[in-house]
Every structure is written in structure tokens, then in C-alpha cells.
Design a protein around this motif. Sequence first.
Motif, PDB file in Angstrom:
ATOM      1  N   SER A   1       0.840  -1.189   0.000  1.00 45.81           N
ATOM      2  CA  SER A   1       0.000   0.000   0.000  1.00 45.81           C
ATOM      3  C   SER A   1       0.881   1.247   0.000  1.00 45.81           C
ATOM      4  O   SER A   1       1.999   1.240   0.499  1.00 45.81           O
ATOM      5  CB  SER A   1      -0.899  -0.003   1.234  1.00 45.81           C
ATOM      6  OG  SER A   1      -0.131  -0.044   2.415  1.00 45.81           O
TER       7      SER A   1
ATOM      8  N   SER B   1      -6.467  -1.451  -6.850  1.00 50.31           N
ATOM      9  CA  SER B   1      -6.545  -2.240  -5.628  1.00 50.31           C
ATOM     10  C   SER B   1      -7.608  -1.664  -4.696  1.00 50.31           C
ATOM     11  O   SER B   1      -8.409  -2.396  -4.107  1.00 50.31           O
ATOM     12  CB  SER B   1      -5.188  -2.275  -4.932  1.00 50.31           C
ATOM     13  OG  SER B   1      -5.235  -3.008  -3.731  1.00 50.31           O
ATOM     14  N   ASN B   2      -7.624  -0.336  -4.571  1.00 47.60           N
ATOM     15  CA  ASN B   2      -8.652   0.314  -3.756  1.00 47.60           C
ATOM     16  C   ASN B   2     -10.045   0.065  -4.337  1.00 47.60           C
ATOM     17  O   ASN B   2     -11.005  -0.193  -3.601  1.00 47.60           O
ATOM     18  CB  ASN B   2      -8.402   1.820  -3.694  1.00 47.60           C
ATOM     19  CG  ASN B   2      -7.157   2.184  -2.909  1.00 47.60           C
ATOM     20  OD1 ASN B   2      -6.569   1.359  -2.214  1.00 47.60           O
ATOM     21  ND2 ASN B   2      -6.732   3.429  -3.033  1.00 47.60           N
TER      22      ASN B   2
ATOM     23  N   GLN C   1      -2.409   0.992  -7.062  1.00 44.06           N
ATOM     24  CA  GLN C   1      -3.145   1.283  -5.830  1.00 44.06           C
ATOM     25  C   GLN C   1      -4.577   1.700  -6.124  1.00 44.06           C
ATOM     26  O   GLN C   1      -5.511   1.330  -5.393  1.00 44.06           O
ATOM     27  CB  GLN C   1      -2.433   2.384  -5.042  1.00 44.06           C
ATOM     28  CG  GLN C   1      -3.009   2.607  -3.659  1.00 44.06           C
ATOM     29  CD  GLN C   1      -2.746   1.436  -2.736  1.00 44.06           C
ATOM     30  OE1 GLN C   1      -1.609   1.183  -2.376  1.00 44.06           O
ATOM     31  NE2 GLN C   1      -3.783   0.709  -2.353  1.00 44.06           N
TER      32      GLN C   1
ATOM     33  N   GLU D   1       0.724  -1.520   6.884  1.00 41.86           N
ATOM     34  CA  GLU D   1       0.153  -1.410   5.551  1.00 41.86           C
ATOM     35  C   GLU D   1      -1.363  -1.529   5.616  1.00 41.86           C
ATOM     36  O   GLU D   1      -1.917  -2.082   6.555  1.00 41.86           O
ATOM     37  CB  GLU D   1       0.668  -2.538   4.638  1.00 41.86           C
ATOM     38  CG  GLU D   1       2.138  -2.473   4.356  1.00 41.86           C
ATOM     39  CD  GLU D   1       2.976  -2.811   5.567  1.00 41.86           C
ATOM     40  OE1 GLU D   1       4.069  -2.254   5.685  1.00 41.86           O
ATOM     41  OE2 GLU D   1       2.541  -3.598   6.428  1.00 41.86           O
ATOM     42  N   ARG D   2      -2.013  -0.996   4.594  1.00 43.37           N
ATOM     43  CA  ARG D   2      -3.423  -1.293   4.416  1.00 43.37           C
ATOM     44  C   ARG D   2      -3.525  -2.637   3.722  1.00 43.37           C
ATOM     45  O   ARG D   2      -2.747  -2.939   2.825  1.00 43.37           O
ATOM     46  CB  ARG D   2      -4.082  -0.205   3.555  1.00 43.37           C
ATOM     47  CG  ARG D   2      -5.592  -0.348   3.467  1.00 43.37           C
ATOM     48  CD  ARG D   2      -6.188   0.709   2.555  1.00 43.37           C
ATOM     49  NE  ARG D   2      -5.731   0.553   1.182  1.00 43.37           N
ATOM     50  CZ  ARG D   2      -6.177  -0.370   0.333  1.00 43.37           C
ATOM     51  NH1 ARG D   2      -7.072  -1.247   0.728  1.00 43.37           N
ATOM     52  NH2 ARG D   2      -5.715  -0.429  -0.896  1.00 43.37           N
TER      53      ARG D   2
ATOM     54  N   ASP E   1      -2.515  -5.533   9.627  1.00 45.84           N
ATOM     55  CA  ASP E   1      -2.965  -4.602   8.601  1.00 45.84           C
ATOM     56  C   ASP E   1      -4.457  -4.367   8.789  1.00 45.84           C
ATOM     57  O   ASP E   1      -5.098  -4.982   9.637  1.00 45.84           O
ATOM     58  CB  ASP E   1      -2.617  -5.069   7.180  1.00 45.84           C
ATOM     59  CG  ASP E   1      -3.300  -6.365   6.771  1.00 45.84           C
ATOM     60  OD1 ASP E   1      -4.367  -6.696   7.326  1.00 45.84           O
ATOM     61  OD2 ASP E   1      -2.767  -7.070   5.893  1.00 45.84           O
TER      62      ASP E   1
ATOM     63  N   ILE F   1      -9.114   2.829   4.172  1.00 38.31           N
ATOM     64  CA  ILE F   1      -8.482   3.694   3.166  1.00 38.31           C
ATOM     65  C   ILE F   1      -8.658   5.122   3.656  1.00 38.31           C
ATOM     66  O   ILE F   1      -9.780   5.611   3.791  1.00 38.31           O
ATOM     67  CB  ILE F   1      -9.121   3.511   1.777  1.00 38.31           C
ATOM     68  CG1 ILE F   1      -9.036   2.047   1.333  1.00 38.31           C
ATOM     69  CG2 ILE F   1      -8.444   4.413   0.747  1.00 38.31           C
ATOM     70  CD1 ILE F   1      -9.759   1.749   0.033  1.00 38.31           C
TER      71      ILE F   1
ATOM     72  N   HIS G   1       1.953   4.201   1.676  1.00 41.88           N
ATOM     73  CA  HIS G   1       1.855   4.652   3.052  1.00 41.88           C
ATOM     74  C   HIS G   1       3.212   5.106   3.547  1.00 41.88           C
ATOM     75  O   HIS G   1       4.253   4.766   2.979  1.00 41.88           O
ATOM     76  CB  HIS G   1       1.299   3.552   3.963  1.00 41.88           C
ATOM     77  CG  HIS G   1       2.262   2.443   4.241  1.00 41.88           C
ATOM     78  ND1 HIS G   1       2.713   1.587   3.270  1.00 41.88           N
ATOM     79  CD2 HIS G   1       2.870   2.041   5.396  1.00 41.88           C
ATOM     80  CE1 HIS G   1       3.544   0.707   3.801  1.00 41.88           C
ATOM     81  NE2 HIS G   1       3.663   0.964   5.093  1.00 41.88           N
TER      82      HIS G   1
ATOM     83  N   THR H   1      -5.111  -5.752   1.376  1.00 38.41           N
ATOM     84  CA  THR H   1      -5.581  -5.766  -0.007  1.00 38.41           C
ATOM     85  C   THR H   1      -6.559  -6.912  -0.191  1.00 38.41           C
ATOM     86  O   THR H   1      -6.233  -8.068   0.100  1.00 38.41           O
ATOM     87  CB  THR H   1      -4.422  -5.907  -1.004  1.00 38.41           C
ATOM     88  OG1 THR H   1      -4.959  -6.157  -2.312  1.00 38.41           O
ATOM     89  CG2 THR H   1      -3.482  -7.035  -0.641  1.00 38.41           C
TER      90      THR H   1
END
Length: 708
Positions: free
Chosen positions: A366, A524-525, A521, A463-464, A483, A487, A368, A466
Amino acid sequence: MQIVRELIERYLPGHSDEFIIETIPPENGHDTYELDTRDGKIILRGNNAGSVSAAVGWYLKYTMNANISWCGKRIPIIEKGKLPMPKPYRRVIEQEFRVYMNYCTHSYSAAWWNWDRWEYEIDMMALNGINMPLAITGTEAVWYATLLDLEFTDEEARDFLAGPAFLAWQLMTNLEHHGGPLPMSWIKSHEELGKKILERELSFGMKPIQQGYSGFVPNLMKDKFPDGKFLTKKTWNNIGVTTEIDPLDPLFKKIGAAFMKNQKKIFGTYGFYACDPFHEGEPPVEGTEYLNNVGKTISELYASFDENYTWVMQAWSIRKDIVEAVSPEHLLILDLDCQFPVWHDGYWGYKYIVGRLHNFGARMSSLHGDMHLAASNGFSKAKKYAPAACGTGLFMEGIGQNPAFYDLSLEMLTRSDSVDPYEWTEKYIERRYGVSGAEAENAKKAWKLLLDHVYVPNTDYTERGTVLCTRPCLRLRGTGPQDSFEIHYDNRILLEIIDLLRSVPSETEGLSYDINDFCRQLLSNYAQKLYAKVSSSYIDKRFDEFIKYKDEFLVLLDDIDKMLAARPEWTIQKWISDARALGTTPEEKDLYEYNARIQITIWGNEQNSLLFDYAWKEWSGLIRSYHKPRWEKFFNMLEEKANEGFDYPAYEDTLRVFENRIVWHADKFYEELGNWEAAWVNDTTPIELPKVNPNFVFEMVDKYKDKI
């Protein structure tokens, strides 16, 4: 200073004779360097090779506007005799030690590195003023020699040693054998590689941290020495038990002395020894007296071997009773994430390193990292709270992501002042994209958005997650341990950033990487947003919508997998190819591929993993061959349950959860899924790389932008 000229020649071929290198004394004991000019030549001054190398790094960065990174580099090509002249500059480095690398970095990122890749990493260290790297490559040769001295057979010694993807955790005393046994060819080749690494680091004047001895022994040691007093530790993440020799048993010093002797014989020793008793585990005996004896015995071992020793101890699992048994002049504490002094009363006056952790599991990854905090100079702030702070460090578990965050963080290792992140980023744009003035305006707007919304406070540590790489479940919890799925910005901001960067008149590798990264990203978001529709439609029994959305989700997985193939470093094929390249026989190549595959998927025990998906990767080939089939199996199961009239959402809520994830073998479906995952890990069938044109990333953005 020949090593510095060789460094210059690697980055400015043909220009090394345009530099004059001079030696100056340190200022008040601090490493010092200067840049100057004389008679059309560039003067580099420093008190040692490391300081002069840092001067080279500053020249490349702020006079030549070069960008040296893991994620796309840019070095302007200059005609011989035409190098730009620097403004006079002097830097006194207040931080005595600039420490680099976590144990985990050696296995998550560097498991398959050859000398060429290590040379580049050591160059980056030197150019950024790092003077204390963790130097553990080849320590498996020390263990091997030590065990032979203790009458282990070749097979017994190699069976103890973990596979290449897990050696870091063996050195942290968490496991043995996992991913092994280790082939003799690996032990020999990495003994030689470790020697080259140390030789180069020492030539730059670095102070390498080597492995110390903590009492960790093979489980088999109990059979070899039945009269010894051994302590069996609880299993670490379900990966078997490990054994410690009681520090009060005379056998402790015998084994420890053999280990230290063999390390000196093979690699030489240089005064700094890493040792973390009971790392991520509990001491086998409770009480202050026992912990004091642990600290005292280890100290005595080191002192008998090297009277000028420094024990280097991570703060991750620190215990005051061990620390206070060690004389302050012989201990250096590594605060991996610049937060523990508050809890530990400034480390009780002991010298410590102010560190940053940032990345877990080399998760790719992610966007970050708190660039505002990095720019504020944590070292200067920490010294006000705990004056014993004597250095800085970067302790990420994995590298090769978030390049701007690391460029800034590396620079701050040697600075005493803070910087304005917006002003710093404007210079970064010029270095990375090769644009300035009007041509840089859109890039500046893009990076202001990134600093305002993405690289913001409270984004350093984890990390965020996924959804792409999450082990399938109806209600998203976490991809891996530590994680979340929050978001912290509007995904449309990334669309705006991408549109701005697409218009920048530049074709640098750095710009290409960044655009691809932001597009990755973005999708992915979006996948998380789309999956919310998959999940809610099923929970609400809108099954026609469920079929529609889950089909869209699977198509998106294919699109992202193909898009990622535009960057070779974002492919499982490269990871596996690098692993197999180190094998000398088909069997070794298969073993290394197994290590490569299991680390980024199951991680631990195939029968009952707790660490599954810890080191998740958004990689081409991996999504298509591993993560997408998992989701397909899950969706097929959901359809079957719906057809049966079974209330699966309510049922899933009854399944056992550990660390915010449904456990490995929670029910029959997950048992069967685990068997399939284990079969994938043990497979060696080549995974084909999709063909993709450079513009495919923009095709994907255009395809999905109205849905973002």
C-alpha cells in the motif's frame, strides 16, 4: 580512498579523475564531510571513506539532481569535463551510528540477492551515510561449522538450518529447519558472498553488526548432551518448538565460544554482536534473577571473546532485567520504531538508536508512510526525551516500495535539522522526473495531493490490507497480521494524481514506476469497493447481483494481474527465477522455488499456518495462479450454499478467528482450500507471464475510472 573513486566510477563513469579527495579531522568526534571546488575540479573532504562517500551522495543528489533508488533511478549523463560544480557545503553528522536493515529484510527482500545486487545496496548505504549495517549473510556457515565441532553429522547440521527464505527467523531464534534442509552448495556460496559483503562494508569504514550467541541450540542438542540443562520454548506461530541452553549451564559458554570462534575464523569479527534473548517469546523461567543471569552470562561470553565488544539488542522484545545486567558501555539498543523509550523510561540511560520500521512482510504494498513525521527529524526530538540517543536507523522488514518515503528517510539519517516536506518534494521531482519550472507544475500539484492525503500522519507503521490477496471470506477482516482495510483518502484523489502525472513531459524510469504504482493502488482500492458489493449482495440475499458483482471482481483480478506485468519486479516469475538461479541441481532449484512460493503465501506450517498471507504481494502471476483461484473456489461454495438455502453469513460469524482472520482449517471448505494452497506451494510448473504493452496501465485506468 580508492574505494570512493571506484564508487564514483560506478555512478559517473569516466569522471572519477574530476574529483579531488582530501582528508579532514572529525568535528568534536562526529563524522564530517565537505564539498568544494578548486581549479575546475570537485573537492570531496571527509574524515574517513564513509564520510567522503556521503559527500558523493550529496553531490549526486543536490548538485547533479540524480535519483538513486530501488524503484527507478536517474543519473544525468554529462560530457567529460563538464560536471556541474557544487556550492561549498559542510555537514557534521551528529548521529554516531546510522544503522540499516532489519533481520527480516534479509529474507523478505534479499533472500535471492547475488553480489551485483548486494553491491548496489551497499553503494546506496555509503551514498546515504549509513555506517552500521546488519551483516548476517552467510551466518549459516558459522552454525554449520559449530555443529560439526559439537559432533553433529553433516546431515544433522544441515537439517537444523532453515531454508533460504526463513534464515532470518532462525537467527532470531524463532524456528529451525523450516524450508530446509539447507544444501551444502548454499552454505559455501553464501559464506563467500558474506565475505564479499563484509569486505566492501569495511572498506567504506562501516561498522557491521554480526550475529551474536544467545543460547539458541538445535532441538537435537538435548540428545547430544543429555546432561545439559535445556529449556524448550513454546512454539512460535505453530512452526515447531525451539530449544535454549540454560545460561547457567557450563555448556552455554562452550557452545557460545564455539560459535564466536567459528565466526571469527570464517568472517573475522568487528566488535558489534546482535543478540535478542527470547525474541517474540517468553523466558522459560520467570523472575528477575534468571533474566539478570541471562544478561550477565551473555556479556561474559562476549567479553571473553572480545573485551571491546558491543552487544546490539533490539527493543522489540526488550527486558529491563537483562539490560541492567550489562555494562552501559557494552550495550547498544535498537529502537525499531521510535516509540519504545516512552514506555521504557528512555532505556534507563543506555545508548539507543532512533529507528523507523514502516513495512511489514515486504508487502507489495500500500502507499503509506508519514513523510511529515520523517521530515521533522525524529532523532532531534528523541534526544530531548532520552539524551542517550546516539544514532538513527531504518528497520523496515522489506524494501522496494514507497520510494519517496525512503529517499526522505534515508536523508534524515544524517541530518540534524528538519525539512519542509513540500519544499523537499519539489527538489525530489526534479531529481526523479528530470523536470523543473513550468514542466514540473503538474508533478508538484500531484505530489502536494500525495502529501496532503496519502503520505500523512499515522500511516507509518502498518500497511493497508488488499482484498486481492486476502484469504477468501465474506466479511473482510485483514489480509495479514497487522494490517487493516481502512483507506484514509478518497480514491478519486489518486485518479487526479495519475491524470496530472500523465501530462508531465518526462520519460524517466522513476516517473514510469510512480504512475504504475499509483495505478496499481487505484485499482486495488477499487477492488475493495467492488468486493463490498459482492459481500453485501450475498449477505442481503440479492443473489442475481452477487453473480454480477463477483464476475466483475474476477475480471478485475485478471486485469490487475496483467497490468502488474508491466513492471518485471512486480511479477512472481522474477521472484521464482531469482530463487531457482541459485540452485546447482534440479533438486536445489525446486527447494528454492518452494521457499519462494511458501514465504509469500502460507508462510508457516502447511497443516495449520498462523502467518498465512503475512508477506502478501500484489504481483502478476501470483494473483492469477493463486489468489484468483482461491476466490473462485470461495464464490462457488457460496453459490452452493445459497442454492441449498443455507445461511452462510450467519455461519461464517461462528467460525474461529485468530488475529482478526478466520483460522487456517476453520471448517471443511478451509481445510480443502488449505490442501489446494499446499499443493500450489509444492508445485514447480512454470507460471506464464502475460504479454502487456506499456500503455495497458492507462487502458485499465480509463476502463475503470467512471466506477472509482
